[in-house]
Design a protein around this motif. Structure first.
Motif, PDB file in Angstrom:
ATOM      1  N   GLY A 229       0.805  -1.216   0.000  1.00 41.70           N
ATOM      2  CA  GLY A 229       0.000   0.000   0.000  1.00 41.70           C
ATOM      3  C   GLY A 229       0.835   1.261   0.000  1.00 41.70           C
ATOM      4  O   GLY A 229       0.388   2.319   0.463  1.00 41.70           O
ATOM      5  N   LEU A 230       2.049   1.167  -0.541  1.00 38.52           N
ATOM      6  CA  LEU A 230       2.957   2.318  -0.582  1.00 38.52           C
ATOM      7  C   LEU A 230       2.851   3.020  -1.934  1.00 38.52           C
ATOM      8  O   LEU A 230       2.415   2.426  -2.921  1.00 38.52           O
ATOM      9  CB  LEU A 230       4.397   1.844  -0.354  1.00 38.52           C
ATOM     10  CG  LEU A 230       4.656   1.141   0.982  1.00 38.52           C
ATOM     11  CD1 LEU A 230       6.051   0.526   0.996  1.00 38.52           C
ATOM     12  CD2 LEU A 230       4.489   2.119   2.139  1.00 38.52           C
ATOM     13  N   PRO A 231       3.259   4.281  -2.022  1.00 34.43           N
ATOM     14  CA  PRO A 231       3.217   5.005  -3.294  1.00 34.43           C
ATOM     15  C   PRO A 231       4.057   4.297  -4.359  1.00 34.43           C
ATOM     16  O   PRO A 231       5.081   3.686  -4.038  1.00 34.43           O
ATOM     17  CB  PRO A 231       3.815   6.373  -2.939  1.00 34.43           C
ATOM     18  CG  PRO A 231       3.587   6.516  -1.479  1.00 34.43           C
ATOM     19  CD  PRO A 231       3.708   5.133  -0.903  1.00 34.43           C
ATOM     20  N   PRO A 232       3.635   4.374  -5.612  1.00 30.47           N
ATOM     21  CA  PRO A 232       4.404   3.743  -6.692  1.00 30.47           C
ATOM     22  C   PRO A 232       5.850   4.237  -6.714  1.00 30.47           C
ATOM     23  O   PRO A 232       6.116   5.428  -6.523  1.00 30.47           O
ATOM     24  CB  PRO A 232       3.648   4.179  -7.956  1.00 30.47           C
ATOM     25  CG  PRO A 232       2.261   4.461  -7.483  1.00 30.47           C
ATOM     26  CD  PRO A 232       2.400   5.025  -6.102  1.00 30.47           C
ATOM     27  N   GLY A 233       6.757   3.314  -6.949  1.00 36.86           N
ATOM     28  CA  GLY A 233       8.171   3.672  -7.003  1.00 36.86           C
ATOM     29  C   GLY A 233       8.887   3.667  -5.666  1.00 36.86           C
ATOM     30  O   GLY A 233      10.096   3.897  -5.613  1.00 36.86           O
TER      31      GLY A 233
END
Length: 276
Positions: A229-233
């Motif tokens: 559930g972390l930001p892309p990249g």
């Protein structure tokens, strides 16, 4: 977080109740008990199913106490009268790309014999035990760190197809399935030559040349960050390179350099044992 902890505890309990061994391992134990009980490689007493007796298994292997204050701050080996750095690391830092190195045991005496039986004698019933040993090491070097991943030192091409298994791959598989750690194969090995057949100079000459980033490493990181559930990249906050035995340190430090180039800020190294 609580769900993950309870799931890990449940999985650990299930492993213990099942004995943590395969059908082949159980059959080996029955045959060993019935026909050819062996001697413990540590104390010489009778052992059943494993090269260690129950007492040495619980006290000497799983009961190990890890005190980083009496270990070298670079290579992680126990200090013998020195302070902060061992005599070898005072001369040369063999791990310039690793932020911390922890070999749980020295590679000598009974541990050397135990690892030989596991690696060369295919005593795979020891794999869950060594996974628990590494779990203890991870508690020490990871602390409360979140969003870290384990990165296994990759086997030489064709090894699993030829032998049927790879020690590091099996350890990381157990650490993932049973203990709940995230494992990402971010490093690839190009050389097909066995490291054990090289002397120290040959191993050091191969440093930085035998390994490289896996072709799909960025896809694996993207899939990992999405599952978290972390930001892309988003990169893992830390990676732990997992190996069985550290000799010169060239292999694990090459892997650490590759992971740093991927943008992972902290890279540590964990192994069962180290030579020297």
């Amino acid at each position: 977080m609580e769900n993950k902890v309870s799931e890990k505890a449940c999985n650990k309990k299930n492993l213990q109740s099942a004995g943590g061994m395969s059908v082949r391992g159980a059959m080996r134990m029955v045959m060993s008990y019935s026909f050819a009980r062996e001697r413990c490689v540590c104390c010489g007493r009778m052992a059943v199913g494993n090269p260690l007796c129950g007492s040495c298994l619980s006290e000497r292997l799983l009961g190990i106490s890890i005190d980083m204050s009496v270990r070298c701050s670079i290579c992680g080996r126990p200090l013998l009268g020195e302070k902060d750095l061992c005599s070898a690391c005072r001369i040369e830092n063999r791990f310039p790309h690793a932020d911390q190195v922890l070999p749980v045991f020295p590679y000598r005496l009974w541990m050397k014999m135990l690892l030989y039986q596991w690696k060369c004698g295919d005593r795979r019933s020891l794999s869950p035990v060594f996974a628990k040993v590494l779990g203890r090491g991870l508690e020490e070097i990871c602390g409360g760190m979140e969003n870290f991943v384990l990165v296994p030192v990759p086997p030489r091409p064709g090894k699993i197809r030829k032998r049927g298994w790879d020690q590091i791959d099996e350890l990381c598989g157990i650490l993932k399935r049973v203990h709940g750690f995230d494992v990402l194969g971010l490093v690839e090995r190009f050389s097909v030559e066995q490291q054990k057949k090289k002397d120290r100079e040959e191993r050091l000459e191969m440093k930085g040349r035998g390994y490289g980033p896996a072709v799909d490493c960025m896809k694996k990181i993207a899939a990992w960050s999405k599952s978290r559930g972390l930001p892309p990249g988003t990169r893992p906050s830390m990676a732990v390179v997992v190996d069985d035995i550290i000799t010169t340190g060239a292999t694990v430090d090459s892997c650490a350099a590759i992971l740093k180039d991927m943008g992972i800020p902290i890279v540590k190294v964990l192994s069962i044992a180290a030579v020297g």
